[in-house]
Each structure stands twice: as C-alpha cells, then as structure tokens.
Motif scaffolding. Structure first.
Motif, PDB file in Angstrom:
ATOM      1  N   UNK A 132       0.826  -1.209   0.000  1.00 15.60           N
ATOM      2  CA  UNK A 132       0.000   0.000   0.000  1.00 15.60           C
ATOM      3  C   UNK A 132       0.861   1.259   0.000  1.00 15.60           C
ATOM      4  N   UNK A 133       1.985   1.223   0.684  1.00 16.07           N
ATOM      5  CA  UNK A 133       2.879   2.374   0.679  1.00 16.07           C
ATOM      6  C   UNK A 133       3.463   2.587  -0.704  1.00 16.07           C
ATOM      7  N   UNK A 134       3.814   1.495  -1.372  1.00 16.13           N
ATOM      8  CA  UNK A 134       4.297   1.610  -2.759  1.00 16.13           C
ATOM      9  C   UNK A 134       3.230   2.238  -3.650  1.00 16.13           C
ATOM     10  N   UNK A 135       1.988   1.766  -3.549  1.00 15.49           N
ATOM     11  CA  UNK A 135       0.925   2.278  -4.409  1.00 15.49           C
ATOM     12  C   UNK A 135       0.678   3.759  -4.136  1.00 15.49           C
ATOM     13  N   UNK A 136       0.605   4.135  -2.869  1.00 14.12           N
ATOM     14  CA  UNK A 136       0.402   5.547  -2.531  1.00 14.12           C
ATOM     15  C   UNK A 136       1.563   6.390  -3.041  1.00 14.12           C
ATOM     16  N   UNK A 137       2.793   5.917  -2.851  1.00 16.10           N
ATOM     17  CA  UNK A 137       3.952   6.664  -3.330  1.00 16.10           C
ATOM     18  C   UNK A 137       3.944   6.844  -4.836  1.00 16.10           C
ATOM     19  N   UNK A 138       3.554   5.800  -5.550  1.00 16.91           N
ATOM     20  CA  UNK A 138       3.490   5.884  -7.009  1.00 16.91           C
ATOM     21  C   UNK A 138       2.414   6.864  -7.442  1.00 16.91           C
ATOM     22  N   UNK A 151      -0.311  17.151  -4.666  1.00 18.06           N
ATOM     23  CA  UNK A 151      -0.016  15.753  -5.017  1.00 18.06           C
ATOM     24  C   UNK A 151      -0.351  14.790  -3.886  1.00 18.06           C
ATOM     25  N   UNK A 152       0.022  15.129  -2.659  1.00 20.49           N
ATOM     26  CA  UNK A 152      -0.200  14.197  -1.549  1.00 20.49           C
ATOM     27  C   UNK A 152      -1.683  13.991  -1.261  1.00 20.49           C
ATOM     28  N   UNK A 153      -2.478  15.063  -1.032  1.00 23.51           N
ATOM     29  CA  UNK A 153      -3.904  14.815  -0.776  1.00 23.51           C
ATOM     30  C   UNK A 153      -4.630  14.213  -1.977  1.00 23.51           C
ATOM     31  N   UNK A 154      -4.217  14.581  -3.188  1.00 28.32           N
ATOM     32  CA  UNK A 154      -4.863  14.023  -4.381  1.00 28.32           C
ATOM     33  C   UNK A 154      -4.578  12.532  -4.492  1.00 28.32           C
ATOM     34  N   UNK A 156      -3.903  10.481  -2.003  1.00 27.63           N
ATOM     35  CA  UNK A 156      -4.665   9.811  -0.942  1.00 27.63           C
ATOM     36  C   UNK A 156      -6.143   9.705  -1.324  1.00 27.63           C
ATOM     37  N   UNK A 157      -6.637  10.738  -2.000  1.00 25.22           N
ATOM     38  CA  UNK A 157      -8.019  10.717  -2.489  1.00 25.22           C
ATOM     39  C   UNK A 157      -8.192   9.599  -3.519  1.00 25.22           C
ATOM     40  N   UNK A 187     -13.156  13.426 -12.051  1.00 19.91           N
ATOM     41  CA  UNK A 187     -13.401  14.694 -11.363  1.00 19.91           C
ATOM     42  C   UNK A 187     -12.189  15.151 -10.571  1.00 19.91           C
ATOM     43  N   UNK A 188     -11.540  14.227  -9.888  1.00 16.74           N
ATOM     44  CA  UNK A 188     -10.335  14.546  -9.118  1.00 16.74           C
ATOM     45  C   UNK A 188      -9.240  15.098 -10.027  1.00 16.74           C
ATOM     46  N   UNK A 189      -9.027  14.447 -11.157  1.00 23.12           N
ATOM     47  CA  UNK A 189      -7.986  14.889 -12.082  1.00 23.12           C
ATOM     48  C   UNK A 189      -8.345  16.219 -12.738  1.00 23.12           C
TER      49      UNK A 189
END
Length: 202
Positions: A132-138, A151-154, A156-157, A187-189
């Motif tokens: 999960x850390x890898x996926x979030x980091x990517x 970038x970080x909140x997006x 995580x969203x 919508x997020x993007x």
C-alpha cells in the motif's frame, strides 16, 4: 518489497503451489484454507511443500508478493504507454475498473488480508502495508505531474476512491461501481488539472 526467492528460476513444484494458493486464498480467504488443502490441490507431497515454504506464513507472503508484482506490472505498463500527466492515472483507473468487473472478483487481496491479519507486527500485515505504501507513493509521484502542490492529498483521495470501489465491487453491481469510481477519478484529475492551468496562467 523484497523477493522471497533468489534470482534463479523457481521450480515447477513451487510455481504449482503458489498458483494453487493464489487461486484459493483469493477466492476463499487465507485463514479458511489449510496447508493440506493446498498440497492436495497442487498434487505435491508434504515434503515438497515444506522444502519450498517452511511455514504457511511463508506461502502467504509469497502469495502477496505475487499479487504485488501483477499490480506493479499493470501500473508500470500504464505509465510507459501514456505520456501526458493525466493519461497514466486514467489508464490505471480503467484497469482497476476492469478488474472489478472481471469474473471471480472478490475485492482487493491486500484489504482482504488486512482484515485477516490486523496485528501490525505480523509479517503478513507488514507485507501488505509495504504494498500500500508503494501504491500511494506511485500515485503521489503521478499526481505531482498533474499539480505538484496538491499531489499528496490528491493521491490519498485516489487511493480512497480505489479502496471504496474495490470493497463495493463485490457487494453491489460491479458495473455501476466501476462507472462511479471512474467518474470520481476523472473529477479529481479535472480539479487538479484546472489548478495547474490557473497557476500557469498567472
């Protein structure tokens, strides 16, 4: 995430055991499936099993690493095939949506494992958290190309949308879930792309 095997090609017996475990663990759960069942369905001897996997936990870790490599391959392919900031994220979202609609879908293998292994000190829990850390980091790296400031909140969203879709996809209409997930990602993007455009125009 470290591999549990040396670089040499694994034996056919090990591959059979891992393929069997991957199929049954995902379909039925990890705790519900014993070593005897895996040995019987893989058609190997008990000695062969323990030669490749000294314990059931070793097999579970190998299973999670196998799923990780499959998901990483999908993400790497999406990144390599799409050059604009938004396209890789849309490609990853579409792959997730297709997975949700695939036959035999039973949610996220890592979220399922987390429910069975809540102890944060257990090696299985640590393995799934590394994924999960890898996926979030990517996702954070990819989101930074859309709009660095968010970038970080997006990211995580995005992960939250993905987790929700993976959980809902095996509880309700997978097509509807996939469509809702994709609309959320789009919508997020769009919001973050508009932020980047507005800042560039200043």
């Amino acid at each position: 995430m470290a591999s549990d095997e040396p670089s040499a090609r694994p034996s056919e017996a090990r591959l059979k055991l891992l393929r069997t475990a991957t199929r049954i663990f995902y379909a039925e759960g990890i705790h519900a499936v014993g070593v005897d069942r895996i040995i019987a369905e893989a058609k190997v001897t008990r000695a062969t099993f323990y030669r490749h996997f000294p314990s059931k936990d070793d097999l579970i870790l190998a299973y999670l690493r196998e799923v990780h490599q499959l998901e990483r391959g999908m993400v790497d392919e999406a990144i390599a095939a799409n050059r604009s900031p938004v396209e890789p994220l849309l490609a990853i979202a579409n792959s997730i949506a297709q997975n949700i609609q695939s036959p035999g879908f039973r949610g996220c293998a890592f979220l399922n494992a987390a429910a069975e292994y809540p102890d944060t000190n257990h090696p299985v829990h640590q393995e799934l958290m590394a994924h999960r850390q890898w996926f979030l980091g990517t996702m954070t790296t990819l989101m930074a190309q859309v709009h660095e400031g968010t970038a970080d909140p997006a990211a995580r969203h995005f992960v939250m949308l993905r987790d929700g879709a993976m959980a809902a996809g095996c509880l309700s209409d997978p097509t509807l879930v996939s469509e809702t997930f994709l609309r959320g990602v789009e919508g997020l993007l769009r919001i973050n792309s508009e932020r980047q455009s507005a800042e560039s125009a200043r």
